[in-house]
Design an enzyme around this catalytic site. Structure first.
Site, PDB file in Angstrom:
ATOM      1  N   GLU A   1      45.631  39.500  30.651  1.00 53.69           N
ATOM      2  CA  GLU A   1      44.881  39.773  31.926  1.00 53.69           C
ATOM      3  C   GLU A   1      45.546  40.550  32.724  1.00 53.69           C
ATOM      4  OE1 GLU A   1      43.600  36.226  33.729  1.00 53.69           O
ATOM      5  OE2 GLU A   1      42.342  37.276  35.131  1.00 53.69           O
TER       6      GLU A   1
ATOM      7  N   LYS B   1      41.118  40.695  28.975  1.00 53.64           N
ATOM      8  CA  LYS B   1      40.645  40.031  30.170  1.00 53.64           C
ATOM      9  C   LYS B   1      40.675  41.043  31.346  1.00 53.64           C
ATOM     10  CE  LYS B   1      39.981  36.022  33.118  1.00 53.64           C
ATOM     11  NZ  LYS B   1      39.787  34.363  32.726  1.00 53.64           N
TER      12      LYS B   1
HETATM   13  P1  13P Z   1      37.684  34.288  38.214  1.00 49.72           P
HETATM   14  O1  13P Z   1      36.749  34.443  37.416  1.00 49.72           O
HETATM   15  O2  13P Z   1      37.384  33.320  39.270  1.00 49.72           O
HETATM   16  O3  13P Z   1      38.315  35.512  38.808  1.00 49.72           O
HETATM   17  O4  13P Z   1      38.788  33.614  37.302  1.00 49.72           O
HETATM   18  C1  13P Z   1      39.364  34.128  36.129  1.00 49.72           C
HETATM   19  C2  13P Z   1      40.490  33.828  35.841  1.00 49.72           C
HETATM   20  O5  13P Z   1      41.089  33.085  35.077  1.00 49.72           O
HETATM   21  C3  13P Z   1      41.508  34.502  36.624  1.00 49.72           C
HETATM   22  O6  13P Z   1      42.799  34.445  36.106  1.00 49.72           O
END
Ligand code: 13P
Length: 336
Positions: free
Chosen positions: A177, A219
Site C-alpha cells: 500500500e 493497494k
Molecule cells: P481508507 O479506505 O479509510 O483510506 O482506509 C484504508 C486503509 O486501510 C488505509 O491504510
C-alpha cells in the site's frame, strides 16, 4: 515459500464480486473514530465496535477478507469465539496490519517513512500461526511544494519491498500500500505524476527484492485532485486517469488492485470503482479495500449503542453490497 498457496489466497481476495474490509485501525486511529461519535475508546468499546462489523450476517457474500489490527486478531468476539475463527468459519480470510506506522523521515522535512521491519520475520511467523493469511503495510506520500522527493519515494518503496519479500517467505500474501494522500490542494494532474513516480519505484523495488507478483496485491490511492483543490474532477475523469496510470505502471502479473478510499465519501468511492470497471477489461481485478468508505455510516448509526447494532450492520452490509456491484460496473446512484 508456497507459491501455489500465495497465488490462491491472492486470487481468493479478489474473487468475483468480493472485496476487502480494512478494519485495521491502530489504537490511535480507532480512538479518533470512536471519539468522533462520542464513544470512549476503551478496549471493551473497541471490541464491541469490531464485533458489530465482523458478525454482520451475510457479509461473506461481498467480503473476501478483513484486515485486522493486532489487538483484534488476538481478541474474542462478544460471543466468545476469537474474531479470526469467526471470520474463517464464514469463509472470510483474516489478514493483519504489520507496519508500525509512519514517522518523520530524518533529514526530509514533511516526509514520512513507515517503521516495522526490525523483527518482522518473527512477527509474521506468529501471525501466520494465529491464522492470518495476508498482511498489509502502508507507506504514506504527501504532495506539497517540492514534495515528495525522489529519496522519500525510494525509501518507502524499499521498505514496502522488504516487507513484501518477508511476507511471501512466511506464506502471507502482502498487500503493498503506497498511499499518495489526497488531502492537499494539488490538481489531479499532479496526483497522476506523483502516483506514476511512486508506482514505478515500488515495482522496481519489488522486482529487485524478488517478490512474486502473482502472489501479492496492490493497494493504491485513486488518481484524484486533492480535497482542498478548487477544481474537482468528474467521476469518469478520475476513473480514466486512475486506470491510465495503473496500465502504465502495474505489471499484468499482479492479480488484483484493491483501492483505499482515502477520505472520499462512501458514495463517491463506490462510484469511482464502478466507473473504472465500466471502462472495460483490465489486466487485473479492480476491487476495494476500503476502511472509512465501508464503515462510516455504520459507525455513525452504532455510536456505542448496542440497540443500534442491527441498523448499523444493515448500513455496513449495504456499502459492501454496492461496492460488490461496482466490481462489475453494475452500480447506479439509484441503488443508494
Ligand atoms: P481508507 O479506505 O479509510 O483510506 O482506509 C484504508 C486503509 O486501510 C488505509 O491504510
Amino acid at each position: 515459500m508456497n507459491e501455489e498457496q500465495l497465488m490462491g489466497t491472492a486470487r481468493a481476495l479478489v474473487a468475483t464480486g468480493k472485496g476487502i474490509l480494512a478494519a485495521d485501525e491502530s489504537t490511535g486511529t480507532i480512538t479518533r473514530r470512536l471519539n468522533s461519535v462520542g464513544v470512549e475508546a476503551s478496549e471493551a468499546n473497541r471490541r464491541a465496535y469490531r464485533d458489530m462489523l465482523l458478525t454482520t450476517p451475510g457479509a461473506e457474500a461481498f467480503i473476501s477478507g478483513v484486515i485486522l489490527y493486532d489487538e483484534t486478531l488476538r481478541q474474542e468476539s462478544l460471543g466468545g469465539l476469537p474474531f479470526r475463527q469467526l471470520l474463517a468459519q464464514r469463509g472470510i480470510i483474516p489478514g493483519i496490519k504489520v507496519d508500525l506506522g509512519a514517522r518523520a523521515l530524518a533529514g526530509f522535512a514533511g516526509e514520512q517513512i513507515t517503521e516495522g521491519l526490525d523483527g518482522l520475520r518473527e512477527r509474521l511467523a506468529a501471525y501466520a500461526g494465529l491464522g492470518a493469511r495476508f498482511a498489509k503495510w502502508r507507506a504514506v506520500i504527501s504532495i506539497a511544494e517540492g514534495l515528495p522527493t525522489a529519496f522519500g519515494i525510494e525509501a518507502n518503496a524499499h521498505a514496502l519491498a522488504r516487507y513484501a519479500a518477508l511476507c511471501q517467505e512466511a506464506d502471507l500474501v502482502p498487500i503493498v500500500e503506497p498511499e499518495v494522500l489526497m488531502d492537499g490542494n494539488n490538481t489531479i494532474a499532479r496526483c497522476e505524476a506523483v502516483t506514476t513516480a511512486v508506482l514505478e519505484a515500488v515495482f522496481d523495488a519489488l522486482y529487485r527484492h524478488r517478490v512474486m507478483l502473482e502472489g501479492m496485491l496492490l493497494k493504491p490511492n485513486m488518481v484524484i485532485a486533492g480535497l482542498k483543490c478548487p477544481v474537482q474532477s468528474p467521476v469518469d475523469e478520475v476513473a480514466r486517469a486512475t486506470v491510465r496510470t495503473l496500465l502504465r505502471t502495474v505489471p499484468a502479473a499482479v492479480p488484483g488492485i484493491v483501492f483505499l478510499s482515502g477520505g472520499q465519501s462512501p458514495e463517491l468511492a463506490t462510484a469511482h470503482l464502478n466507473a473504472m470497471n465500466r471502462l472495460g477489461p483490465a489486466p487485473w481485478e479492480l476491487s476495494f479495500s476500503y476502511g472509512r468508505a465501508l464503515q462510516q455510516p455504520a459507525l455513525q448509526a452504532w455510536a456505542g449503542d448496542a440497540r443500534q447494532v442491527p441498523a448499523a450492520q444493515a448500513l455496513y452490509l449495504k456499502r459492501a453490497r454496492l461496492n460488490s456491484a461496482a466490481r462489475s460496473g453494475d452500480y447506479t446512484c439509484a441503488m443508494e
